[in-house]
Design an enzyme around this catalytic site. Sequence first.
Site, mmCIF file in Angstrom:
data_model
loop_
_atom_site.group_PDB
_atom_site.id
_atom_site.type_symbol
_atom_site.label_atom_id
_atom_site.label_comp_id
_atom_site.label_asym_id
_atom_site.label_seq_id
_atom_site.Cartn_x
_atom_site.Cartn_y
_atom_site.Cartn_z
ATOM 1 C CG HIS A 182 -1.886 -1.132 1.241
ATOM 2 N ND1 HIS A 182 -3.092 -1.092 0.577
ATOM 3 C CD2 HIS A 182 -1.816 -2.358 1.811
ATOM 4 C CE1 HIS A 182 -3.731 -2.243 0.749
ATOM 5 N NE2 HIS A 182 -2.982 -3.036 1.502
ATOM 6 C CG ASN B 219 -9.012 -7.144 7.755
ATOM 7 O OD1 ASN B 219 -9.229 -8.304 8.099
ATOM 8 N ND2 ASN B 219 -9.819 -6.473 6.958
ATOM 9 C CG ASP C 275 -1.538 -6.249 3.853
ATOM 10 O OD1 ASP C 275 -1.727 -5.149 3.307
ATOM 11 O OD2 ASP C 275 -2.428 -6.843 4.495
ATOM 12 N N GLY D 105 -3.497 -2.574 9.945
ATOM 13 C CA GLY D 105 -2.386 -2.560 9.003
ATOM 14 C C GLY D 105 -1.077 -2.242 9.680
HETATM 15 O O1 DOR Z 1 -4.592 -4.558 7.610
HETATM 16 C C1 DOR Z 1 -4.901 -4.200 6.494
HETATM 17 N N1 DOR Z 1 -4.605 -2.952 6.049
HETATM 18 N N2 DOR Z 1 -5.559 -5.031 5.699
HETATM 19 C C2 DOR Z 1 -6.079 -4.654 4.514
HETATM 20 O O2 DOR Z 1 -6.672 -5.461 3.855
HETATM 21 C C3 DOR Z 1 -5.947 -3.262 4.050
HETATM 22 C C4 DOR Z 1 -4.782 -2.613 4.669
HETATM 23 C C5 DOR Z 1 -4.758 -1.119 4.524
HETATM 24 O O3 DOR Z 1 -5.027 -0.611 3.437
HETATM 25 O O4 DOR Z 1 -4.426 -0.445 5.489
HETATM 26 ZN ZN ZN Z 2 -6.155 -7.208 2.419
#
Ligand code: DOR
Ligand code: ZN
Length: 429
Positions: A58, A276, A303, A322
């Site tokens: 991300h 998540n 992630d 996240g």
């Molecule tokens: O923990 C997470 N953060 N899981 C996700 O699927 C999205 C991500 C985020 O964009 O922060």
């Molecule tokens: Zn995810």
Amino acid sequence: MTTYLIRGARPLGSDPADILVKDGRIAAIGDSLSATGAEVIEAAGLVALPGLVDLHTHLREPGREDAETVETGSRAAALGGFTAVHAMANTDPVADTAGVVEQVWRLGQEAGLVDVVPVGAVTVGLGGGRLAELGAMADSAARVRVFSDDGHCVSDPALMRRALEYVKAFDGVVAQHAEEPRLTVGAQMHEGDRSAKLGLTGWPAAAEEAIIARDVLLAEHVGARLHVCHVSTAGSVEILRWAKSRGVQVTAEVTPHHLLLTDECAESYDPVFKVNPPLRTDADVEALRAGLADGTIDAVGTDHAPHAVEDKESEWAQARPGMLGLEQALSVVIQTMVEPGRLDWAGVADRMSVRPAVIGRLGEHGRPLAPGEPANLVLVDPSARATVDPAALASRSRNSPYAGRELPGRVVATFLRGVPTVLDGKATK
Ligand code: DOR
Ligand code: ZN
């Protein structure tokens, strides 16, 4: 363009050899190579791997440049040994058009530290209601092949089926965030003894496993490629093993944090551990390590999820899920997989470079360390150990779950098409 002579590195952990990097490619690998005018990098004791490829990053740009930008995330990636990262689509605006994916792709080119490969959203605005313009994103300059609503599950089975049919036409893949939303309403952590004790709403393993089971059946029916993001439970690994034994075109990734950490971390109520899918149990961690070792899980996907302080340093229930991952991913894999003897260096190259590059259809990454190949490579010191200091990270955010932890392995140098993006452990720009 500078020519580099990397002296005495161990390609994939094998016997020491010299690697000559010239004009963006590996020109030669062998004993006692010499090259007049080359810059010499003494690499005795270092392991050479193909540049790492992340299927799941991300980068937050456009929209949340206070948390990360394409440039700061690219720097974090290069420092972690990556030469390519897939940038997830849950930006603001969402990467659901050719215009937005091209913008992200261009920003990556301008930063010039890693190849930033945009992921396209499956549905308009990640809304789960209507398919986005998948074909237009595939045909754009960004050449999108991976599509994901990550952060959200494509939960409508008819829409998921149509997405699989659509991407099949251009050899794309749907990367599913497997979470049956009806089973995770208000969920805060893994559902089990600990969530009961802490009084936090649970996220049951079945919410992930139910979607994976459904989607491998859909992928089989359609004959399309499915990728499962951040697999987190033992049951998911079993379903994937079954699906692969049937010949379903399914691949999967596991995050570094799910390989190392468990729901015990939630007992601290420190929201840095909120993620998540959530951190699971010891038995899940063991199954994930076994699945990565035997290839049921194809890849490590970070992630990497940077969050600004105000979104993360609050009460557990309010905090965004996240955690950061790019800069420590390789170290966590060394600790959980290499040091215990579950994966050798060739295995690390396979799960962190070769297979993710194949899944993303990135022809120039994940290539063998051999003459003529593009010089995308990383030099790692496996004997180094360091304590993680979030303040020292290149990411614009500070939400590292490894803060204060001592981890093995140090990325000494990263080369992107023959140009060092990291030298002596420092970014070159
Ligand atoms: O923990 C997470 N953060 N899981 C996700 O699927 C999205 C991500 C985020 O964009 O922060
Ligand atoms: Zn995810």
